[in-house]
Design a protein around this motif. Structure first.
Motif, short mmCIF file in Angstrom:
data_model
loop_
_atom_site.label_atom_id
_atom_site.label_comp_id
_atom_site.label_asym_id
_atom_site.label_seq_id
_atom_site.Cartn_x
_atom_site.Cartn_y
_atom_site.Cartn_z
N SER A 1 0.82 -1.20 0.00
CA SER A 1 0.00 0.00 0.00
C SER A 1 0.86 1.26 0.00
N ASN A 2 1.92 1.25 0.80
CA ASN A 2 2.84 2.39 0.84
C ASN A 2 3.54 2.58 -0.50
N ARG B 1 4.28 5.50 -5.65
CA ARG B 1 4.27 5.57 -7.12
C ARG B 1 3.24 6.57 -7.62
N ARG B 2 2.07 6.58 -6.99
CA ARG B 2 1.01 7.51 -7.40
C ARG B 2 1.47 8.95 -7.20
N THR B 3 2.11 9.21 -6.07
CA THR B 3 2.59 10.56 -5.78
C THR B 3 3.69 10.98 -6.76
N VAL B 4 4.65 10.08 -7.02
CA VAL B 4 5.71 10.38 -7.99
C VAL B 4 5.10 10.67 -9.35
N LEU C 1 3.46 17.56 -13.25
CA LEU C 1 3.36 19.00 -13.07
C LEU C 1 4.48 19.72 -13.80
N SER C 2 4.20 20.95 -14.20
CA SER C 2 5.23 21.77 -14.84
C SER C 2 6.20 22.28 -13.78
N VAL D 1 9.80 13.78 -1.52
CA VAL D 1 8.44 14.19 -1.12
C VAL D 1 7.50 13.01 -1.16
N ALA D 2 7.59 12.21 -2.21
CA ALA D 2 6.71 11.04 -2.34
C ALA D 2 6.99 10.03 -1.25
N ARG D 3 8.25 9.84 -0.91
CA ARG D 3 8.61 8.89 0.15
C ARG D 3 7.99 9.33 1.47
N ARG D 4 8.07 10.61 1.76
CA ARG D 4 7.49 11.13 3.01
C ARG D 4 5.98 11.02 3.02
N ALA D 5 5.36 11.21 1.86
CA ALA D 5 3.90 11.15 1.75
C ALA D 5 3.37 9.73 1.88
N SER D 6 4.19 8.75 1.59
CA SER D 6 3.70 7.36 1.58
C SER D 6 3.91 6.63 2.89
#
Length: 48
Positions: free
Chosen positions: A9-10, A15-18, A24-25, A42-47
């Motif tokens: 799940s993490n 992957r979704r966050t990355v 994004l521009s 950032v993605a690692r911290r969010a997951s």
């Protein structure tokens, strides 16, 4: 068993966050205070 499900799940969230941030521009990332090189961090911290 639950540990494996949590890790999966993490990973999916990571992957979704990355993927979302990568779309994004540079301007949009800058507005968020994120550099392109910071996306994985950032993605690692969010997951977690």
């Amino acid at each position: 068993m639950f540990g494996i499900a949590r890790k999966y799940s993490n990973w999916v969230q990571y992957r979704r966050t990355v993927d979302e941030l990568s779309r994004l521009s540079q301007r949009e990332l800058s507005d968020l205070g994120i550099g392109r090189g910071d996306i994985k961090t950032v993605a690692r911290r969010a997951s977690i």
